[in-house]
Structures are given as structure tokens and as C-alpha cells.
Design an enzyme around this catalytic site. Structure first.
Site, PDB file in Angstrom:
ATOM      1  N   THR A   9       0.855  -1.188   0.000  1.00 29.70           N
ATOM      2  CA  THR A   9       0.000   0.000   0.000  1.00 29.70           C
ATOM      3  C   THR A   9       0.891   1.238   0.000  1.00 29.70           C
ATOM      4  OG1 THR A   9      -0.188   0.156   2.422  1.00 29.70           O
ATOM      5  CG2 THR A   9      -1.778  -1.250   1.260  1.00 29.70           C
ATOM      6  N   GLY A  10       0.318   2.343  -0.462  1.00 27.08           N
ATOM      7  CA  GLY A  10       1.161   3.523  -0.652  1.00 27.08           C
ATOM      8  C   GLY A  10       2.204   3.253  -1.716  1.00 27.08           C
ATOM      9  N   GLY A  11       1.805   2.511  -2.742  1.00 26.54           N
ATOM     10  CA  GLY A  11       2.756   2.010  -3.729  1.00 26.54           C
ATOM     11  C   GLY A  11       2.928   2.854  -4.966  1.00 26.54           C
ATOM     12  N   SER A  34       4.367   5.966  -5.209  1.00 30.95           N
ATOM     13  CA  SER A  34       5.521   6.869  -5.226  1.00 30.95           C
ATOM     14  C   SER A  34       6.431   6.552  -4.041  1.00 30.95           C
ATOM     15  CB  SER A  34       5.068   8.336  -5.154  1.00 30.95           C
ATOM     16  OG  SER A  34       4.411   8.594  -3.923  1.00 30.95           O
ATOM     17  N   GLY A  35       7.569   7.237  -3.998  1.00 28.24           N
ATOM     18  CA  GLY A  35       8.451   7.171  -2.845  1.00 28.24           C
ATOM     19  C   GLY A  35       8.881   5.768  -2.465  1.00 28.24           C
ATOM     20  N   ILE A  36       8.838   5.475  -1.167  1.00 25.07           N
ATOM     21  CA  ILE A  36       9.291   4.188  -0.638  1.00 25.07           C
ATOM     22  C   ILE A  36       8.464   3.040  -1.207  1.00 25.07           C
ATOM     23  CG2 ILE A  36       9.464   2.808   1.470  1.00 25.07           C
ATOM     24  CD1 ILE A  36      10.056   5.523   2.935  1.00 25.07           C
ATOM     25  N   TYR A  93       1.051  13.282  13.977  1.00 21.92           N
ATOM     26  CA  TYR A  93       1.739  12.310  13.119  1.00 21.92           C
ATOM     27  C   TYR A  93       2.529  11.312  13.956  1.00 21.92           C
ATOM     28  CZ  TYR A  93       5.189  10.586   9.719  1.00 21.92           C
ATOM     29  OH  TYR A  93       6.004   9.801   8.938  1.00 21.92           O
TER      30      TYR A  93
END
Length: 250
Positions: free
Chosen positions: A12-14, A16-18, A151
Site C-alpha cells: 500500500t502507498g505504492g 511513489s516514494g518508498i 503524526y
């Protein structure tokens, strides 16, 4: 031999970035990879070269229907999950306890805490025994940076999730570990609402705080994720791996 040969990974969060860097590395190491995030076009670019070994599903981790759709699609395409990288997250509005809005608070917890927790819950029926789960926290949960309180709290919750989930899933051979990156060159360092001059000053301040004298590249964090995803970390359970240039260690 490829370290993830024959495995199925969901990230997940796939887009961009890490997350994107990890998707490409996991694929290179032999995995079939499903990526999930809100940006359809960005996701398609990540898996463009994966062929039948890639799957892109757009959605929001804070929405249960979107998570159900993700894992149903993964099951239909790949049949199981060997690696779950619950990496999706957001940086809260940089507000202090004096001025944080209820909306900002709720949205940050919805994505960073609720989203991670229910990503794991929805994945559990599809996990192969054994399997590896990686939760992305942040070294920020160990620091008292002004404007970072909400956060940091969500990332501390993720650390607690890993311990509890480890005890709940260990009988199935499922390992849950935490990856805690330090400052990394991702979208966090290119927000639309901060002038470039101010952003440059912020980055220089961050760099000055790092013993290694630089910000990490996403590929460096992805290599740590690969370690946790692979059998190389088979004796790690409920652990936290800090990849932070020495920020919390020196």
C-alpha cells in the site's frame, strides 16, 4: 537466487516514494506485486513493466470497501499473499496542539493508524502460512518535534500494533515487523503549500540533524523492506528496524 522468488507481495502507498521503490525492487527479486494507492495513473506507471506479475488497484486505505476490493482483486489474480507491506501514510498538517483542527487530526489517524490496522485485518484471510507483514512507522514517533505531535502519535500506534499483532498471528507463522525510516526524499519534501525557499530551509535543517549528513533515497529504505520481506529476517518478530542515518541512535 532472487530473494522473493515465487512470492506474492502487496504494497500500500505504492504509487511513489518508498512504496514505488519497494514494488520495483520486490519485482526484481522475483515477486508478483500488487500496488495500492489513490493515484491510478501513478500506480500504472509503477507496474508498467511487470506484465502479468503486476497488479494496480486504486483506493484509499481508510475506506473499508476499497480495502475489500484490493484483497479480492489480489486473491482473484494471485491466490494468496506472502508479503504485506502496509506502507500507506500521510504527514499531518504541521500544526501544534494550539491550532490542530479536528479534521486534520481525524484524517491523519484515519490513514496512518486505522488504515494500517484494517489493511492487516483485511489481508489476514489471504495470507499464506508463513508470511511476512511489514508496517511503516517513522523515527518521528521517538522525537518531540513541534507540529509533529499527531503524526508521531499515529506512528507510535503502528509500533504498538506490530507487537500485539505478532502475538496474535505467530501461531500461523506470520511475522509482523516495523520499518521506521528517517527523513527520505519523498513527496513529504515537496508539498504544494510551502514556498520553495522555505522548503529548502526546512531540508537543510533536517540534513543538519542527521549524523550521515544527507537525506535517504527511497531505494535505500526499499532495501531494508526487502530484508524484512525475505527469509533473511526469519528470526525477527515484533521488531523495529530504524533506517534513519543515525538520527535516533547517536
Amino acid at each position: 537466487m532472487a530473494r522473493l522468488a515465487g512470492k506474492v507481495a502487496v504494497i500500500t502507498g505504492g504509487s511513489s516514494g518508498i512504496g514505488a521503490a519497494s514494488a520495483r525492487l520486490f519485482y526484481k527479486e522475483g515477486a508478483r506485486v500488487a500496488v495500492f494507492a489513490r493515484g491510478e495513473a501513478e500506480l500504472q506507471r509503477v507496474v508498467a513493466d511487470f506484465g502479468e506479475n503486476g497488479l494496480a488497484i486504486a483506493g484509499d486505505v481508510s475506506r473499508m470497501a476499497d480495502l475489500d476490493r484490493l484483497f479480492n482483486a489480489v486473491h482473484d489474480r494471485f491466490g494468496r499473499i506472502d508479503v504485506l507491506f502496509a506502507n500507506a501514510g500521510m504527514n499531518n498538517p504541521v500544526d501544534t496542539v494550539v491550532d490542530m483542527s479536528e479534521e486534520g487530526y481525524d484524517r491523519t489517524f484515519a490513514v496512518n493508524a486505522k488504515g494500517v490496522y484494517f489493511t492487516v485485518q483485511k489481508a489476514v484471510p489471504h495470507l499464506k502460512d508463513p508470511a511476512s507483514i511489514i508496517l511503516t512507522s517513522s523515527v518521528g514517533h521517538t522525537k518531540g518535534w513541534p507540529g509533529n505531535t499527531v503524526y508521531a502519535a499515529t506512528k507510535a500506534a503502528i509500533r504498538a500494533f506490530a507487537r500485539g499483532m505478532s502475538g496474535e498471528l505467530v501461531d500461523r507463522g506470520v511475522r509482523v515487523n516495523v520499518l521506521s525510516p528517517g527523513p527520505t526524499e519523498t513527496d513529504v519534501f515537496s508539498p504544494d503549500d510551502i514556498p520553495q525557499e522555505k522548503l529548502g530551509e526546512m531540508k537543510q535543517g533536517v540534513i543538519a540533524s542527521l549524523p550521515v549528513g544527507r537525506i535517504a533515497e527511497p531505494d535505500e529504505i526499499a532495501r531494508a523492506a526487502l530484508f524484512l520481506a525475505s527469509d533473511d529476517s526469519s528470526f525477527m518478530l515484533g521488531s523495529e528496524l530504524a533506517v534513519d542515518g543515525g538520527l535516533t541512535q547517536l
